[in-house]
Design an enzyme around this catalytic site. Structure first.
Site, mmCIF file in Angstrom:
data_model
loop_
_atom_site.group_PDB
_atom_site.id
_atom_site.type_symbol
_atom_site.label_atom_id
_atom_site.label_comp_id
_atom_site.label_asym_id
_atom_site.label_seq_id
_atom_site.Cartn_x
_atom_site.Cartn_y
_atom_site.Cartn_z
ATOM 1 N N GLY A 123 0.783 -1.248 0.000
ATOM 2 C CA GLY A 123 0.000 0.000 0.000
ATOM 3 C C GLY A 123 0.807 1.286 0.000
ATOM 4 C CD GLU A 179 -11.965 -8.273 -0.269
ATOM 5 O OE1 GLU A 179 -12.615 -8.972 -1.049
ATOM 6 O OE2 GLU A 179 -10.947 -7.625 -0.582
ATOM 7 C CE LYS A 194 -0.535 -6.897 -1.064
ATOM 8 N NZ LYS A 194 -1.182 -6.801 0.254
ATOM 9 N N GLY A 293 -5.655 0.759 2.602
ATOM 10 C CA GLY A 293 -6.478 1.890 3.012
ATOM 11 C C GLY A 293 -6.517 2.944 1.921
HETATM 12 N N1 LIG Z 1 -8.270 -1.051 -0.872
HETATM 13 C C1 LIG Z 1 -6.979 -1.020 -0.566
HETATM 14 O O1 LIG Z 1 -6.614 -0.639 0.538
HETATM 15 C C2 LIG Z 1 -5.958 -1.451 -1.580
HETATM 16 C C3 LIG Z 1 -4.592 -1.431 -1.217
HETATM 17 C C4 LIG Z 1 -3.631 -1.781 -2.173
HETATM 18 C C5 LIG Z 1 -4.039 -2.186 -3.423
HETATM 19 N N2 LIG Z 1 -5.379 -2.237 -3.729
HETATM 20 C C6 LIG Z 1 -5.754 -2.681 -5.062
HETATM 21 O O2 LIG Z 1 -6.433 -1.597 -5.686
HETATM 22 C C7 LIG Z 1 -7.422 -2.111 -6.565
HETATM 23 C C8 LIG Z 1 -8.772 -1.496 -6.180
HETATM 24 O O3 LIG Z 1 -9.080 -1.817 -4.855
HETATM 25 P P1 LIG Z 1 -10.335 -1.144 -4.121
HETATM 26 O O4 LIG Z 1 -10.250 -1.565 -2.705
HETATM 27 O O5 LIG Z 1 -10.425 0.292 -4.432
HETATM 28 O O6 LIG Z 1 -11.538 -1.929 -4.820
HETATM 29 P P2 LIG Z 1 -13.093 -1.605 -4.783
HETATM 30 O O7 LIG Z 1 -13.416 -0.670 -3.677
HETATM 31 O O8 LIG Z 1 -13.803 -2.900 -4.845
HETATM 32 O O9 LIG Z 1 -13.335 -0.822 -6.161
HETATM 33 C C9 LIG Z 1 -13.257 -1.447 -7.404
HETATM 34 C C10 LIG Z 1 -13.748 -0.485 -8.459
HETATM 35 O O10 LIG Z 1 -13.612 -1.082 -9.745
HETATM 36 C C11 LIG Z 1 -14.854 -0.982 -10.431
HETATM 37 N N3 LIG Z 1 -15.018 -2.146 -11.301
HETATM 38 C C12 LIG Z 1 -15.005 -3.459 -10.939
HETATM 39 N N4 LIG Z 1 -15.241 -4.251 -12.010
HETATM 40 C C13 LIG Z 1 -15.427 -3.403 -13.048
HETATM 41 C C14 LIG Z 1 -15.718 -3.597 -14.428
HETATM 42 N N5 LIG Z 1 -15.887 -4.837 -14.940
HETATM 43 N N6 LIG Z 1 -15.804 -2.504 -15.230
HETATM 44 C C15 LIG Z 1 -15.638 -1.257 -14.732
HETATM 45 N N7 LIG Z 1 -15.356 -1.007 -13.428
HETATM 46 C C16 LIG Z 1 -15.265 -2.068 -12.609
HETATM 47 C C17 LIG Z 1 -15.922 -0.937 -9.365
HETATM 48 O O11 LIG Z 1 -17.077 -0.321 -9.899
HETATM 49 P P3 LIG Z 1 -18.375 -0.032 -8.963
HETATM 50 O O12 LIG Z 1 -17.925 1.005 -7.986
HETATM 51 O O13 LIG Z 1 -19.401 0.483 -9.897
HETATM 52 O O14 LIG Z 1 -18.714 -1.355 -8.326
HETATM 53 C C18 LIG Z 1 -15.214 -0.110 -8.291
HETATM 54 O O15 LIG Z 1 -15.399 1.276 -8.528
HETATM 55 C C19 LIG Z 1 -7.342 -3.651 -6.446
HETATM 56 O O16 LIG Z 1 -6.479 -4.141 -7.428
HETATM 57 C C20 LIG Z 1 -6.724 -3.840 -5.077
HETATM 58 O O17 LIG Z 1 -6.043 -5.075 -4.957
HETATM 59 C C21 LIG Z 1 -6.334 -1.887 -2.841
#
Ligand SMILES: NC(=O)c1ccc[n+]([C@@H]2O[C@H](COP(=O)([O-])OP(=O)(O)OC[C@H]3O[C@@H](n4cnc5c(N)ncnc54)[C@H](OP(=O)(O)O)[C@@H]3O)[C@@H](O)[C@H]2O)c1
Length: 419
Positions: A123, A179, A194, A293
């Site tokens: 992150g 989750e 990772k 986060g």
């Molecule tokens: N959350 C963290 O703390 C964190 C940390 C490091 C890395 N990451 C990485 O960052 C990425 C995003 O994580 P996140 O937590 O932000 O995920 P998230 O809250 O689930 O958001 C995913 C987003 O992608 C959109 N999406 C999913 N499928 C789609 C599709 N087929 N077409 C268009 N849009 C689509 C969703 O749309 P809707 O909003 O309309 O559902 C949502 O806006 C992932 O790869 C995760 O591993 C996350």
């Protein structure tokens, strides 16, 4: 290009919304369009040109950089299209890069595009750029770390509150640390992706993530945590990649480990991440910080965007240090060939000669014990015996366990490697 950078955003969830908030204070960076799955979802931020058509973004000639914060491997084809359209990529997607990185980086090289992925590992900790640039002079022996906040949170709560794995998982889910389907975290897959990415840049080799040995935390019990504590250890989910002695082979794996309480990494609590590096000339380093986060992850994503902006504004090209130059795959040894010290939790019948049987089996397979712990007899008449071995080969300890279990009097309930 002029001095303005046009972004196409894919994903507007936790990270995507953080990116929009932070970029709103930059006059010279504009989010031209954003792809989501559900146009009607309520969000904290407003973005123009919201669409469900990801190809309208990756084919938009106005866009310079695609910021992919959606997750999943479905984005492979859209991102390949974007790269062929000469767009640079910033992504937080460890699974995509660990599974399809070779294809993406080959395509990027052919099209003189960069793929920056600081947010995909740990992150907010700036570990990728540090390895690629400031630490470039080093020859590394090892990279290891606590790379998954959810499992570290669960293990911390099991230890501090003496609760079961299931209770701690439920609490983590209530608080949003885990989750609804926690498989990716608790089975170690997230940490596996990772460590594949870290090993790739630390050792300049391509890594086959499917060959990484991976074991999660679901078998850890409060009794293991208590026994480890009595022996002077904590239990952590460790992802590590190291060079095999006198060889260029790599030993890469993810599994729980007993860590001496005197080691700094044992102090990493809750959802915090840590990355350890050992190399020459720098020696040992430890990076600690928020592994996930909205804002910590956004820090890394926006850092990558600004890096691309500063480079292409000046030269229309990306610094060679930011691009991938290696093509060869590492030779990854199997877990059977690895050498470790082991903690074994043994349940045995309360019979004469049990300790003798353990000693004989150890002798047969060249396993030396450094500690042995038994505290009386359990209510059901069995005995719990904890042993810790000195360094031995995984296949030898497994043969030793098999021999012990054949006696019918002894069951090795848990085997945990020692760091
Ligand atoms: N959350 C963290 O703390 C964190 C940390 C490091 C890395 N990451 C990485 O960052 C990425 C995003 O994580 P996140 O937590 O932000 O995920 P998230 O809250 O689930 O958001 C995913 C987003 O992608 C959109 N999406 C999913 N499928 C789609 C599709 N087929 N077409 C268009 N849009 C689509 C969703 O749309 P809707 O909003 O309309 O559902 C949502 O806006 C992932 O790869 C995760 O591993 C996350």
């Amino acid at each position: 290009m002029n001095n303005k950078l046009n972004i196409g955003l894919i994903g507007l969830g936790t990270v995507g919304q953080g990116v929009v908030k932070v970029l709103s204070s930059y006059d010279d960076i504009e989010i031209v369009s954003c792809a989501v799955k559900d146009l009607n979802k309520k969000r904290d931020v407003e973005v123009k040109n919201l669409t469900t058509d990801v190809y309208s973004i990756v084919n938009n000639p106005e866009i310079d950089v695609i910021v992919e914060v959606a997750g999943g491997v479905w984005v492979l084809e859209p991102l390949l299209t974007a790269i062929k359209n000469k767009k640079h990529i910033v992504t937080a997607n460890k699974e995509l890069l660990a599974r399809h990185g070779a294809q993406l980086f080959d395509c990027a090289r052919e099209n003189n595009a960069a793929i920056l992925f600081e947010a995909s590992v740990a992150g907010g900790i700036p570990i990728i750029q540090a390895i690629k640039t400031s630490l470039k002079a080093n020859n590394f022996d090892c990279v290891a770390g606590i790379l998954n906040g959810t499992t570290n949170y669960i293990l911390t709560k099991m230890e501090e509150d003496n609760l079961s794995y299931d209770d701690c998982l439920k609490n983590a889910q209530k608080l949003g640390y885990a989750e609804t389907d926690p498989t990716n975290d608790v089975e170690g897959y997230d940490a596996m992706y990772k460590i594949a990415l870290l090993a790739n840049i630390v050792f300049n080799k391509r890594i086959d993530a499917s060959k990484i040995y991976c074991e999660g935390i679901t078998k850890i019990s409060p009794l293991d945590i208590k026994s480890a504590d009595e022996l002077g250890y904590k239990i952590k989910l460790i992802a590590q990649a190291k060079k095999v002695e006198n060889s260029t082979d790599l030993d890469i794996r993810v599994h729980p480990m007993l860590v001496w309480k005197s080691q700094a990494i044992s102090e990493i609590k809750n959802a915090t991440n840590a990355v350890l590096l050992k190399g020459f000339p720098v020696d040992k380093l430890m990076f600690v910080g928020p592994g996930a986060g909205e804002f910590p992850t956004t820090s890394s994503v926006v850092g990558d965007i600004l890096q691309i902006k500063s480079e292409i504004t000046n030269s229309d090209a990306i610094l060679p240090m930011q691009t991938c130059h290696h093509h060869d795959y590492a030779n990854q040894i199997s877990v059977d060939e690895t050498v470790n010290s082991y903690y074994l939790r043994i349940e045995a019948q309360n019979k004469l000669g049990i300790i003798g049987q353990i000693g004989l089996a150890c002798q047969s397979f060249g396993v030396n014990l450094s500690s042995i712990l038994q505290k009386g007899i359990n209510d059901n008449g069995s005995a719990t015996i904890i042993v810790v071995s000195e360094d031995c080969r995984e296949k030898d300890i497994n043969s030793m366990i098999e021999t012990l279990e054949k006696t019918g009097d002894i069951k090795v309930v848990n085997k945990i490697r020692v760091m």
